[in-house]
Design an enzyme around this catalytic site. Sequence first.
Site, PDB file in Angstrom:
ATOM      1  N   LYS A  77       0.865  -1.181   0.000  1.00 36.78           N
ATOM      2  CA  LYS A  77       0.000   0.000   0.000  1.00 36.78           C
ATOM      3  C   LYS A  77       0.899   1.227   0.000  1.00 36.78           C
ATOM      4  CE  LYS A  77      -3.818   2.057   2.667  1.00 36.78           C
ATOM      5  NZ  LYS A  77      -4.723   1.890   3.844  1.00 36.78           N
ATOM      6  N   SER A 152      -9.707   2.124   3.036  1.00 34.97           N
ATOM      7  CA  SER A 152      -8.835   2.885   2.163  1.00 34.97           C
ATOM      8  C   SER A 152      -7.827   2.027   1.391  1.00 34.97           C
ATOM      9  CB  SER A 152      -8.047   3.934   2.974  1.00 34.97           C
ATOM     10  OG  SER A 152      -7.166   3.287   3.889  1.00 34.97           O
ATOM     11  N   SER A 176      -9.724  -0.228   7.246  1.00 36.92           N
ATOM     12  CA  SER A 176      -9.180  -0.135   5.888  1.00 36.92           C
ATOM     13  C   SER A 176      -8.553  -1.396   5.322  1.00 36.92           C
ATOM     14  CB  SER A 176      -8.154   0.992   5.810  1.00 36.92           C
ATOM     15  OG  SER A 176      -8.829   2.211   5.669  1.00 36.92           O
TER      16      SER A 176
HETATM   17  N1  GLN Z   1     -13.050   4.572   6.739  1.00 38.24           N
HETATM   18  C1  GLN Z   1     -12.314   4.962   7.909  1.00 38.24           C
HETATM   19  C2  GLN Z   1     -11.827   6.389   7.736  1.00 38.24           C
HETATM   20  O1  GLN Z   1     -12.107   6.950   6.750  1.00 38.24           O
HETATM   21  C3  GLN Z   1     -11.183   4.047   8.169  1.00 38.24           C
HETATM   22  C4  GLN Z   1     -10.028   4.249   7.254  1.00 38.24           C
HETATM   23  C5  GLN Z   1      -8.828   3.468   7.678  1.00 38.24           C
HETATM   24  O2  GLN Z   1      -8.929   2.444   8.344  1.00 38.24           O
HETATM   25  N2  GLN Z   1      -7.679   3.974   7.309  1.00 38.24           N
HETATM   26  O3  GLN Z   1     -11.185   6.942   8.562  1.00 38.24           O
END
Ligand code: GLN
Length: 495
Positions: A77, A152, A176
């Site tokens: 990532k 994400s 994410s």
């Molecule tokens: N959807 C959550 C956010 O927008 C989690 C994202 C994540 O785990 N990085 O913060």
Amino acid sequence: MSMAAEDLREQARALRERRISSEELVGEHLRRIARHEALGAFVHVAADAALQAARAADAARAGGDSRALLGLPIAHKDVFVTHDMPSTAGSRMLAGYRSPFDATVVARLREAGAVCVGKTNMDEFAMGSSNENSAWGPVRNPWDRRAIPGGSSGGSAAAVAARLVPAATGSDTGGSIRQPAAMCGITGIKPTYGLCSRHGMIAYASSLDQAGVMARSAWDCALLLGEMAGFDARDSTSAQQPDTDYTRLLEQPREGADAQRPLAGLRIGLPREWFGHGLADEVAQPVREALRQLEQLGAQLLDIDLPRSRLSVAAYYIIAPAEASSNLSRFDGVRYGHRAEQYRDLAEMYASSRAEGFGAEVKRRILVGTYVLSHGYYDAYYLQAQKIRRLIAEDFLAAFRGCDLIAGPVSPTVAWDLGEKADPVSVYLADMHTLPASLAGLPAMSVPAGFGLGEHARRPVGLQLVAPHFGEARLLHAAHQLQRASDWHLRAPHD
Ligand code: GLN
């Protein structure tokens, strides 16, 4: 059959038995990456470097090197910094940025012999649940290209689902890893907070950020996790845990269990709050079916309560933006990152650089975070949210006195259409099932469990499993036993 269709375990076996060379294996994956460029899964492909590393791996193997990941292709990532490729965290702010060092997780996988083929797309600074917040464009779900891949870590999830790589790293702050894994029909694990080093992982919300793995199966996750995990003095919240070969523990029989009922005696708690309002039927059905399978394998299902879990979205969307606003203050246009071309003075240089470099969702969270931390609102919002976070964690601790694992959905719905959700709050609410374990710092997995209905028949559904702190072995064991008895994780999108 092409080797890319196989999982990491089988690819490793083929390399060991010299049925394929790493150069051929990596080459095959690079060709798939090129062919599927339209998915948007990768933001950087390091074809030449990967082939060179693959040839070096082949030479090492010929010389007797037998490291577990030697010559296996993986992707990172883009939130992990890499000294030999750009690292942007999905942001214009970091366009072209090159780190002088590797993230610890990257370095460990490199040392284990893995060949990194490139960096995967993601929501900007890992803020999002759909990958639509990337400055480099969205990612498409390989199962149904009208759909989001989740986020994400949407690029890693799509890359693994489309067989562009057998495994990839992800990061999970509030879901994410788990949510995109669920939406792309792959397996993902977010370890206990502190198990994998955060050093070199571009920070979003530091008290929640955790590195983890996305792959085809629990076995593959176990292999990579064993190599990634471990104490790191450069991360002040890194945990001191014994080195563990998780793959070895996957087959270990539970006390009193037999081959037919490998999960005998395992108590799985089902939080009533996770199966109520807001959960789509097309998700609830496959999740319940997977739970029945766990029961057939010997597990005992029991209803439990996590009463404060419904406050997770509210608490998380105060704490995470608060930490983000602080973490992202380092992007000031001075030391690194985007700098505006035109400005009259220092203040305007900061302001213009940040206005140009950050996308809309990142700005929204910086505003919210700065607000909840400001004098006069700190007690009313931030401190309250911290107290609620503690209560949510206590609910889990109480629940784990009566059960060994907790199970439920990963996401209340299957993947939605690209562009469908314009209102940020509706996207935040879709995190309701992943945020509780994040706030409590618990390890959690997403395991493929089926598909939606009707026009969503090609949109995967995930089962979530949560374990007590440092219960990764138990988590992976249950997921592995479920996957031995089912085949959802073997399904792949056409081509
Ligand atoms: N959807 C959550 C956010 O927008 C989690 C994202 C994540 O785990 N990085 O913060």
